[in-house]
Design an enzyme around this catalytic site. Structure first.
Site, PDB file in Angstrom:
ATOM      1  N   HIS A 234       0.868  -1.184   0.000  1.00 20.33           N
ATOM      2  CA  HIS A 234       0.000   0.000   0.000  1.00 20.33           C
ATOM      3  C   HIS A 234       0.898   1.225   0.000  1.00 20.33           C
ATOM      4  CE1 HIS A 234      -3.056   2.928   1.029  1.00 20.33           C
ATOM      5  NE2 HIS A 234      -3.990   1.988   0.909  1.00 20.33           N
TER       6      HIS A 234
ATOM      7  N   SER B  23      -6.615   7.428   2.196  1.00 18.14           N
ATOM      8  CA  SER B  23      -5.500   7.607   1.249  1.00 18.14           C
ATOM      9  C   SER B  23      -5.773   8.726   0.258  1.00 18.14           C
ATOM     10  CB  SER B  23      -5.239   6.307   0.491  1.00 18.14           C
ATOM     11  OG  SER B  23      -4.826   5.289   1.358  1.00 18.14           O
TER      12      SER B  23
ATOM     13  N   HIS C  37     -10.330  26.511 -49.016  1.00 20.01           N
ATOM     14  CA  HIS C  37     -10.668  25.248 -49.684  1.00 20.01           C
ATOM     15  C   HIS C  37      -9.573  24.829 -50.663  1.00 20.01           C
ATOM     16  CE1 HIS C  37     -14.687  25.879 -48.021  1.00 20.01           C
ATOM     17  NE2 HIS C  37     -14.600  27.115 -48.497  1.00 20.01           N
TER      18      HIS C  37
ATOM     19  N   SER D 127      17.748  14.400 -45.836  1.00 25.76           N
ATOM     20  CA  SER D 127      17.255  13.123 -46.326  1.00 25.76           C
ATOM     21  C   SER D 127      18.438  12.178 -46.457  1.00 25.76           C
ATOM     22  CB  SER D 127      16.578  13.301 -47.696  1.00 25.76           C
ATOM     23  OG  SER D 127      16.376  12.051 -48.323  1.00 25.76           O
ATOM     24  N   SER D 128      18.203  10.898 -46.167  1.00 25.31           N
ATOM     25  CA  SER D 128      19.301   9.936 -46.230  1.00 25.31           C
ATOM     26  C   SER D 128      19.723   9.637 -47.667  1.00 25.31           C
ATOM     27  CB  SER D 128      18.901   8.639 -45.533  1.00 25.31           C
ATOM     28  OG  SER D 128      17.781   8.046 -46.183  1.00 25.31           O
TER      29      SER D 128
ATOM     30  N   LYS E 117      17.278  17.838 -50.010  1.00 25.89           N
ATOM     31  CA  LYS E 117      16.087  17.989 -49.171  1.00 25.89           C
ATOM     32  C   LYS E 117      16.406  18.477 -47.756  1.00 25.89           C
ATOM     33  CE  LYS E 117      12.647  15.242 -49.204  1.00 25.89           C
ATOM     34  NZ  LYS E 117      11.855  14.027 -48.929  1.00 25.89           N
TER      35      LYS E 117
END
Length: 474
Positions: free
Chosen positions: A95, A129, A177, A302-303, A308
């Site tokens: 407890h 408690s 839109h 980027s890999s 990028k």
């Protein structure tokens, strides 16, 4: 294959305690399991001091100033050894709150010595408690919000507001839109988002933190049975408000009802959702070339594609905001319900508060870092505007409507005439000028529209930024 669960030091299961630890570490002081136990010790110490100071129990002496200071120092010094000791006690008690009571009685024996027996029985006196837990969580959440989350959020909003002010004059094509629409300025659009975020922070800064200290079913039953002449509601209220600085809730079951938590989590979640909107908008502006991302030499975008620079900060923020809100939403919806006078779902649920705030804090950090790495590209925005002269159909037909209402002849069917010119096709400045000259407008109005360009048609957008009332974080 070797089990990673056996590796020492232990490997974190979640990202917040692993990869992203540095960004969320300040929350550990407020919303971790150890922080919960420290707050429990704090509440128990203050309850003991409060009862003895108030002379609630006849014949029990007050703690001396030195004894009170020593007990409060237990809270201040709470650390690794105390965490381990509490864990050992809890293995016996099974407890967590009872373990705190026994832990504190040990400390009281050391501080007070042979005179501790009577005083020790006032530790956790009359408490269930949940009296200790609800006050602890209120203090923990308040500390996390006011000392960690709000300062970070305010700094981010001020950062956005500063960008809005700096970019207030930069014209930009709107998109409603997804289609070309009435031009605005980049600064005005950022001001809208800063204003929305700041509004949520203002709501959060006025948050109430409710707490109760009223026994097993909120009736003061044990208190009144033991000491019937004491004004227990007043003792409880003074403790909650004067000792802990919280708002007293007089009407509860065994638990404080957690409604204030649901309100707070809903406001944090709403802030998160507006921030998510900012991230998706800025991501789109980057995609359109309205913002250029600035990277230091040697960093990888980027890999496989050297050209990028990916908007990863905003994407990371989006993901963490979604995780945070999933937790905040379930906290808000679950915590307001408790079967009859008590069930234990809230106990398990509240252990996720730190994770919910952690993912939000991580998102705020990523958004701030992402925004700091942006440069506006006015030339790209200008090129977009120059390619969309049809957006000037709106102000021309609006002016014709006003003139027609004033009785100027030849101003009939302005909307239809502009629709025929602009809908479904691109026009350039020469096309529009030729059309304007054939409308029969008064000379001053015609001159105004012949001078107007998509870049200049931003209405009052720059001036509207002045309505942004975001103060610098203190």
């Amino acid at each position: 294959m070797r089990s990673l669960a056996d590796v020492q030091p232990s490997i974190a299961l979640g990202a917040l305690d692993g990869r992203y630890r540095s960004a969320v570490a300040p929350l550990v002081d407020h919303l971790s399991e150890a922080a919960l136990n420290r707050r429990r010790v704090h509440v128990e110490v203050e309850w003991l001091i409060h009862l003895t100071d108030a002379g609630v129990v006849p014949g029990v002496r007050s703690l001396t100033a030195d004894e009170q200071a020593a007990l409060r120092q237990v809270v201040e010094d709470f650390g690794a050894e105390d965490i381990a000791e509490l864990a050992d006690i809890e293995r016996e008690t099974v407890h967590d709150v009872k373990a705190v009571e026994y832990y504190l009685k040990r400390r009281l024996d050391t501080i007070v010595g042979s005179d501790s027996d009577g005083l020790g029985e006032l530790i956790h006196f009359g408490c269930t408690s949940e009296d200790i837990n609800n006050t602890s969580y209120a203090l923990m959440v308040r500390g996390a919000l006011e000392q960690v989350w709000l300062p970070k959020a305010r700094t981010l909003v001020e950062q956005i507001a500063a960008m809005a002010r700096d970019l207030r004059e930069i014209p930009m094509l709107s998109r409603t839109h997804g289609q070309a629409a009435t031009p605005t300025t980049l600064g005005k659009e950022l001001a809208v988002l800063a204003h929305r975020l700041d509004r949520q922070l203002r709501r959060l800064s006025q948050q109430d933190y409710l707490a109760k200290m009223s026994g097993a079913t909120g009736t003061f039953g044990a208190h009144a049975a033991a000491l019937p002449d004491v004004d227990w509601p007043q003792v409880s209220r003074a403790f909650v408000e004067d000792r802990l600085g919280l708002t007293w809730n007089p009407l509860t079951t065994q638990i404080e009802s957690h409604d204030w938590q649901a309100e707070l989590y809903a406001d944090v979640a709403r802030f998160n959702r507006v921030l998510h909107n900012l991230c998706t908008d800025v991501w789109s502006y980057i995609s359109l070339g309205y913002f250029a991302q600035v990277r230091g030499q040697g960093t990888v975008g980027s890999s496989t594609m050297p050209h990028k620079v990916n908007p990863i900060r905003f994407e990371n923020a989006e993901a963490n905001l979604e995780v945070s809100n999933a937790l905040l939403d379930v906290l808000a919806s679950t915590l307001v319900t408790s079967r009859l006078q008590r069930d234990l779902t809230d106990s398990s649920m509240q252990r996720n508060i730190g994770t919910a705030f952690g993912h939000s804090l991580l998102a705020i950090d990523n958004a701030a870092r992402g925004l700091a790495g942006l440069d506006a590209v006015p030339a790209t925005m200008a090129a977009d505007l120059d390619a969309n002269w049809e957006v000037l159909g709106e102000p021309i037909q609006s002016a014709m409507r006003a003139l027609g209402a004033q009785g100027v002849p030849g101003m009939d069917k302005p909307y239809e005439r502009l629709k025929e010119l602009t809908r479904g096709r691109r026009i350039n400045g020469e096309d529009l000028a030729e059309f304007v000259k054939g409308l029969g407008l008064p000379s001053d109005v015609e001159a105004r529209f012949l001078e107007m360009t998509p870049r200049s048609y931003v209405g009052l957008a720059p001036r509207l930024v002045d309505y942004l009332d975001v103060s610098s974080p203190s």
